[in-house]
Design a protein around this motif. Structure first.
Motif, mmCIF file in Angstrom:
data_model
loop_
_atom_site.group_PDB
_atom_site.id
_atom_site.type_symbol
_atom_site.label_atom_id
_atom_site.label_comp_id
_atom_site.label_asym_id
_atom_site.label_seq_id
_atom_site.Cartn_x
_atom_site.Cartn_y
_atom_site.Cartn_z
ATOM 1 N N SER A 211 0.833 -1.210 0.000
ATOM 2 C CA SER A 211 0.000 0.000 0.000
ATOM 3 C C SER A 211 0.861 1.251 0.000
ATOM 4 C CB SER A 211 -0.927 0.007 1.212
ATOM 5 O OG SER A 211 -1.822 -1.078 1.153
ATOM 6 N N GLU A 212 1.945 1.239 0.774
ATOM 7 C CA GLU A 212 2.871 2.377 0.802
ATOM 8 C C GLU A 212 3.486 2.619 -0.574
ATOM 9 O OE1 GLU A 212 5.940 2.868 3.864
ATOM 10 O OE2 GLU A 212 4.877 1.294 4.978
ATOM 11 N N LEU A 213 3.896 1.541 -1.235
ATOM 12 C CA LEU A 213 4.517 1.666 -2.548
ATOM 13 C C LEU A 213 3.518 2.202 -3.563
ATOM 14 C CD1 LEU A 213 7.039 1.310 -4.256
ATOM 15 C CD2 LEU A 213 6.284 -1.033 -4.733
ATOM 16 N N GLU A 214 2.270 1.794 -3.460
ATOM 17 C CA GLU A 214 1.241 2.291 -4.372
ATOM 18 C C GLU A 214 1.041 3.793 -4.200
ATOM 19 O OE1 GLU A 214 -3.123 0.949 -5.983
ATOM 20 O OE2 GLU A 214 -2.631 0.496 -3.912
ATOM 21 N N VAL A 215 1.008 4.252 -2.961
ATOM 22 C CA VAL A 215 0.865 5.690 -2.684
ATOM 23 C C VAL A 215 2.061 6.452 -3.235
ATOM 24 C CG1 VAL A 215 0.820 7.424 -0.842
ATOM 25 C CG2 VAL A 215 -0.641 5.398 -0.691
ATOM 26 N N LEU A 216 3.266 5.926 -3.023
ATOM 27 C CA LEU A 216 4.475 6.568 -3.536
ATOM 28 C C LEU A 216 4.428 6.672 -5.062
ATOM 29 C CD1 LEU A 216 7.330 7.719 -3.168
ATOM 30 C CD2 LEU A 216 8.169 5.353 -3.233
ATOM 31 N N ALA A 217 4.050 5.605 -5.731
ATOM 32 C CA ALA A 217 3.974 5.616 -7.196
ATOM 33 C C ALA A 217 2.937 6.627 -7.689
ATOM 34 C CB ALA A 217 3.647 4.220 -7.724
ATOM 35 N N GLN A 218 1.818 6.734 -7.000
ATOM 36 C CA GLN A 218 0.795 7.716 -7.374
ATOM 37 C C GLN A 218 1.327 9.132 -7.209
ATOM 38 O OE1 GLN A 218 -2.401 6.500 -4.787
ATOM 39 N NE2 GLN A 218 -3.172 4.982 -6.234
ATOM 40 N N GLN A 219 2.065 9.377 -6.141
ATOM 41 C CA GLN A 219 2.651 10.702 -5.930
ATOM 42 C C GLN A 219 3.653 11.034 -7.029
ATOM 43 O OE1 GLN A 219 4.236 10.385 -1.928
ATOM 44 N NE2 GLN A 219 2.522 11.597 -1.122
ATOM 45 N N ILE A 220 4.491 10.090 -7.392
ATOM 46 C CA ILE A 220 5.485 10.323 -8.438
ATOM 47 C C ILE A 220 4.801 10.590 -9.767
ATOM 48 C CG2 ILE A 220 7.350 9.257 -9.775
ATOM 49 C CD1 ILE A 220 8.112 7.746 -7.167
ATOM 50 N N ALA A 221 3.802 9.796 -10.109
ATOM 51 C CA ALA A 221 3.094 9.970 -11.382
ATOM 52 C C ALA A 221 2.401 11.326 -11.455
ATOM 53 C CB ALA A 221 2.093 8.843 -11.586
ATOM 54 N N ALA A 222 1.966 11.848 -10.339
ATOM 55 C CA ALA A 222 1.279 13.141 -10.316
ATOM 56 C C ALA A 222 2.229 14.319 -10.543
ATOM 57 C CB ALA A 222 0.546 13.319 -8.987
ATOM 58 N N LEU A 223 3.523 14.087 -10.461
ATOM 59 C CA LEU A 223 4.494 15.175 -10.567
ATOM 60 C C LEU A 223 4.852 15.558 -12.001
ATOM 61 C CD1 LEU A 223 6.977 14.193 -7.723
ATOM 62 C CD2 LEU A 223 5.206 15.962 -7.675
ATOM 63 N N SER A 224 4.568 14.681 -12.966
ATOM 64 C CA SER A 224 4.977 14.963 -14.336
ATOM 65 C C SER A 224 4.059 14.274 -15.333
ATOM 66 C CB SER A 224 6.410 14.476 -14.570
ATOM 67 O OG SER A 224 6.775 14.616 -15.928
ATOM 68 N N GLU A 225 3.801 14.968 -16.435
ATOM 69 C CA GLU A 225 3.007 14.369 -17.508
ATOM 70 C C GLU A 225 3.780 13.261 -18.218
ATOM 71 O OE1 GLU A 225 1.721 17.459 -20.127
ATOM 72 O OE2 GLU A 225 0.426 18.363 -18.617
ATOM 73 N N ARG A 226 5.080 13.221 -18.027
ATOM 74 C CA ARG A 226 5.920 12.192 -18.665
ATOM 75 C C ARG A 226 5.853 10.852 -17.935
ATOM 76 N NH1 ARG A 226 9.975 16.642 -19.121
ATOM 77 N NH2 ARG A 226 9.859 17.326 -21.278
ATOM 78 N N VAL A 227 5.251 10.843 -16.755
ATOM 79 C CA VAL A 227 5.187 9.630 -15.937
ATOM 80 C C VAL A 227 3.739 9.165 -15.851
ATOM 81 C CG1 VAL A 227 5.678 8.617 -13.680
ATOM 82 C CG2 VAL A 227 7.142 10.445 -14.566
ATOM 83 N N THR A 228 3.528 7.899 -16.197
ATOM 84 C CA THR A 228 2.197 7.316 -16.066
ATOM 85 C C THR A 228 2.269 6.088 -15.168
ATOM 86 O OG1 THR A 228 2.482 5.985 -18.067
ATOM 87 C CG2 THR A 228 1.393 8.115 -18.319
ATOM 88 N N LEU A 229 1.169 5.821 -14.519
ATOM 89 C CA LEU A 229 1.050 4.645 -13.670
ATOM 90 C C LEU A 229 0.291 3.588 -14.457
ATOM 91 C CD1 LEU A 229 1.661 3.558 -10.858
ATOM 92 C CD2 LEU A 229 -0.473 4.558 -10.085
ATOM 93 N N SER A 230 0.922 2.449 -14.662
ATOM 94 C CA SER A 230 0.313 1.386 -15.458
ATOM 95 C C SER A 230 -0.948 0.877 -14.782
ATOM 96 C CB SER A 230 1.301 0.229 -15.629
ATOM 97 O OG SER A 230 0.683 -0.854 -16.288
ATOM 98 N N GLY A 231 -1.953 0.629 -15.583
ATOM 99 C CA GLY A 231 -3.184 0.044 -15.071
ATOM 100 C C GLY A 231 -3.103 -1.469 -14.966
ATOM 101 N N LEU A 232 -2.047 -2.046 -15.548
ATOM 102 C CA LEU A 232 -1.879 -3.499 -15.526
ATOM 103 C C LEU A 232 -1.010 -3.905 -14.338
ATOM 104 C CD1 LEU A 232 -1.111 -4.057 -19.316
ATOM 105 C CD2 LEU A 232 -3.294 -4.364 -18.131
#
Length: 82
Positions: free
Chosen positions: A34-55
């Motif tokens: 759960s912590e890693l998921e939150v971290l990844a969401q925060q990182i993805a929100a910082l740049s349009e160049r970063v997306t979070l995979s739905g898979l």
């Protein structure tokens, strides 16, 4: 999870990334996942160049964060939460 200063620094660094990158997560049912998921969401929100995979990821260990560049056909994976 990321402080405001960390977000600011990371956002500046992400602007230097030349290609689109994708964050792929292999998660378990534990709190560390759960912590890693939150971290990844925060990182993805910082740049349009970063997306979070739905898979879901397919790494053998959980939790794992994989950073993938489709343009360069390369990736790197990290098991656990930094």
């Amino acid at each position: 999870m990321l402080t405001h200063d960390m977000q600011t620094q990371l956002q500046a660094l992400l602007e230097l990334v030349p290609d689109q990158i994708e964050l792929q997560l292999t998660l378990g049912e534990d709190s560390v996942s759960s912590e890693l998921e939150v971290l990844a969401q925060q990182i993805a929100a910082l740049s349009e160049r970063v997306t979070l995979s739905g898979l879901p990821g397919t790494a053998p260990r959980t939790p794992t964060l994989s950073i993938v560049s489709q343009q360069r056909y390369s990736s790197i994976s990290f098991a656990g939460v930094p």
